[in-house]
Design an enzyme around this catalytic site. Structure first.
Site, PDB file in Angstrom:
ATOM      1  N   ALA A   1     -10.440   4.473   3.936  1.00 43.84           N
ATOM      2  CA  ALA A   1     -10.720   3.261   3.151  1.00 43.84           C
ATOM      3  C   ALA A   1      -9.816   2.101   3.579  1.00 43.84           C
ATOM      4  CB  ALA A   1     -10.565   3.538   1.659  1.00 43.84           C
ATOM      5  N   CYS A   2      -8.560   2.395   3.852  1.00 42.34           N
ATOM      6  CA  CYS A   2      -7.632   1.335   4.266  1.00 42.34           C
ATOM      7  C   CYS A   2      -8.003   0.795   5.642  1.00 42.34           C
ATOM      8  CB  CYS A   2      -6.198   1.854   4.254  1.00 42.34           C
ATOM      9  SG  CYS A   2      -5.640   2.296   2.587  1.00 42.34           S
ATOM     10  N   THR A   3      -8.488   1.664   6.509  1.00 47.31           N
ATOM     11  CA  THR A   3      -8.943   1.224   7.828  1.00 47.31           C
ATOM     12  C   THR A   3     -10.182   0.353   7.689  1.00 47.31           C
ATOM     13  OG1 THR A   3      -7.987   3.165   8.895  1.00 47.31           O
ATOM     14  CG2 THR A   3      -9.725   2.008  10.104  1.00 47.31           C
TER      15      THR A   3
END
Length: 118
Positions: free
Chosen positions: A13-15
């Site tokens: 998700a952060c990527t």
């Protein structure tokens, strides 16, 4: 300024969130925004993440958790029945005078830049 807080480098998700901002970076710049990401990962982790995904903006290493506490995004979270402290994914849109114009708490990680530009 876009000041976005995210839980951890190199997680799916952060990527997705970082890549959405990267892919729309020129549009964000055209609107007068600079982008800064913040997590409690260290500088080495950030540099690896920036290089791997060719991120055109800086990531701040808030190892001492001062910034995440100042912005009240360090909180108790729960996953798989276990509670722990971590960053609540949040984005602050801040004007040139340092006034917070918008707080995005329900971040759409895959379409985050569009959410900001809305």
């Amino acid at each position: 300024m876009i000041l976005y807080f995210y839980p951890k480098d190199a997680t799916p998700a952060c990527t997705a969130q970082a890549c959405s901002l990267r892919d729309n970076y020129q549009m964000l710049l055209a609107k007068g925004y600079i982008v800064l990401g913040v997590s409690v990962d260290n500088e080495k982790s950030h540099q690896k993440f920036i290089k791997k995904h060719e991120l055109p903006f800086d990531l701040l290493a808030d190892i001492d958790k001062k910034i995440v506490n100042d912005y009240a995004v360090w909180a108790e979270k729960s996953m798989y029945g276990r509670t722990y402290m971590g960053i609540v994914r949040t984005t602050f849109v801040i004007d040139e005078k340092g006034i917070i114009e918008e707080i995005i708490q329900k971040v759409d990680t895959k379409n985050h830049a569009e959410q900001i530009l809305g």
